[in-house]
Design a protein around this motif. Structure first.
Motif, PDB file in Angstrom:
ATOM      1  N   ASN A   5       0.810  -1.211   0.000  1.00  0.00           N
ATOM      2  CA  ASN A   5       0.000   0.000   0.000  1.00  0.00           C
ATOM      3  C   ASN A   5       0.844   1.261   0.000  1.00  0.00           C
ATOM      4  N   MET A   7       2.398   4.728  -0.913  1.00  0.00           N
ATOM      5  CA  MET A   7       1.795   5.885  -1.563  1.00  0.00           C
ATOM      6  C   MET A   7       2.316   5.998  -2.986  1.00  0.00           C
ATOM      7  N   GLU A  53      -7.724   4.003  -9.044  1.00  0.00           N
ATOM      8  CA  GLU A  53      -6.383   4.506  -8.751  1.00  0.00           C
ATOM      9  C   GLU A  53      -6.495   5.986  -8.413  1.00  0.00           C
ATOM     10  N   THR A  55      -4.576   8.482  -7.771  1.00  0.00           N
ATOM     11  CA  THR A  55      -3.213   8.988  -7.797  1.00  0.00           C
ATOM     12  C   THR A  55      -3.141  10.173  -8.757  1.00  0.00           C
ATOM     13  N   GLU A 205      -9.155   5.361   1.568  1.00  0.00           N
ATOM     14  CA  GLU A 205      -8.225   4.765   0.623  1.00  0.00           C
ATOM     15  C   GLU A 205      -7.035   5.678   0.379  1.00  0.00           C
ATOM     16  N   ARG A 209      -3.048   4.864   1.317  1.00  0.00           N
ATOM     17  CA  ARG A 209      -2.061   4.809   0.236  1.00  0.00           C
ATOM     18  C   ARG A 209      -0.751   5.498   0.600  1.00  0.00           C
TER      19      ARG A 209
END
Length: 307
Positions: A5, A7, A53, A55, A205, A209
């Motif tokens: 997990n 980041m 995702e 990100t 979540e 991350r």
């Protein structure tokens, strides 16, 4: 410590190709400068069936999607039953949830420099890419064919040896943007039975991350409720209210609690000194972690390590 997990770093075009498009031909894998275009059916992993995702990405994406889908972006959801022209902003987390079979269509991906180096203005100023903008446009059959034709021109041009192909590709991207600006964006937001629970899950979540911290050089980047609200493109008051109503606890409580758990793990399972752990958790001074740790555990970091 086991690296799980972790980041995620900002995803680049090259990383996007690597994990998303396994099995493409050499020609399809070859990017043209900061731009590339694909037919969804030619991709081994169908577009829209990937996992979430949340990100940062360093590229924009425009998709023509046919199918039955839920388009989740930030804390909103639009149901698509048919064909839609979609604009994905690298600053906004999103997911395409395919509800029936596989999606069909096209998509192109490009870096902001591809657009702004030759044209004035920022993509983020356009309605489909702006904060709070509406990035989804539903199309009828004629509109679908007209937009498909633009994508086919892009695909044909990427395979050509034309000296000024990037200029022409930029023209096609601009044409697609103006085509969308003439349309009415989709307004059919899905009303979740519990929207607060959904944004709380997304926040959780994002929080997870960032962990675990696996090296003394890694640093916690998001430490406040506003940091997370900015990532989710919602107002911090909206995020705080959603989490409070869902869990009974504050956003700050969850952030601090997770930081304290990580501090305990680092103290027990690494030989890093207190200053290194302090840096990793985003504190400016080592003394700050002492105060933080005492508040949440009632002992000092040094005493906890020796226990």
């Amino acid at each position: 410590m086991e690296a799980k997990n972790r980041m995620a770093e900002t995803e680049t075009l090259e990383e996007f190709y690597k994990h998303k498009f396994v099995g493409l031909s050499g020609d399809a894998q070859k990017a043209i400068g900061d731009f590339n275009v694909f037919v969804m059916e030619d991709i081994s992993t169908p577009e829209g069936n990937s996992t979430v995702e949340y990100t940062r990405r360093d590229f924009f994406k425009i998709s023509l999607v046919s199918g039955t889908n839920l388009y989740h972006y930030a804390d909103k959801t639009i149901k698509i039953d048919g064909t839609a022209l979609l604009f994905f902003n690298p600053r906004v987390p999103y997911k395409m949830e395919c509800l029936e079979g596989n999606n069909k269509g096209f998509f192109c991906i490009f870096k902001e420099a591809f657009y702004t180096e030759k044209l004035r203005g920022s993509l983020n100023d356009l309605p489909m890419f702006s904060i709070g903008g509406k990035p989804c446009y539903l199309l009828d059959d004629q509109e679908q064919e007209e937009v498909s034709l633009i994508f086919r021109k892009m695909i044909k041009e990427t395979a050509s040896d034309y000296k000024y192909k990037q200029d022409l590709l930029l023209t096609y991207v601009t044409e697609m943007i103006h085509y969308a600006l003439k349309l009415q964006p989709a307004n059919g937001l899905v009303q979740h039975t519990d929207a607060n629970a959904r944004i709380t899950a997304v926040f959780s979540e994002l929080l997870e991350r960032q962990f675990p911290i696996v090296s003394p050089e890694q640093r916690l980047l998001m430490r406040s409720a506003k940091d997370y609200a900015d990532q989710l493109f919602v107002h911090v008051n909206h995020l705080n209210r959603a989490i409070k109503e869902t869990t009974g606890k504050t956003t700050s409580y969850y952030i601090a609690n997770r930081m304290a758990r990580e501090a305990k793990a680092l103290l027990k399972h690494t030989d890093w000194n207190i200053s290194e752990i302090s840096y990793c958790l985003g504190f400016e001074e080592a003394s700050h972690i002492n105060n933080f740790f005492r508040k949440h555990t009632e002992v000092s970091p040094s005493k906890y390590r020796m226990a």
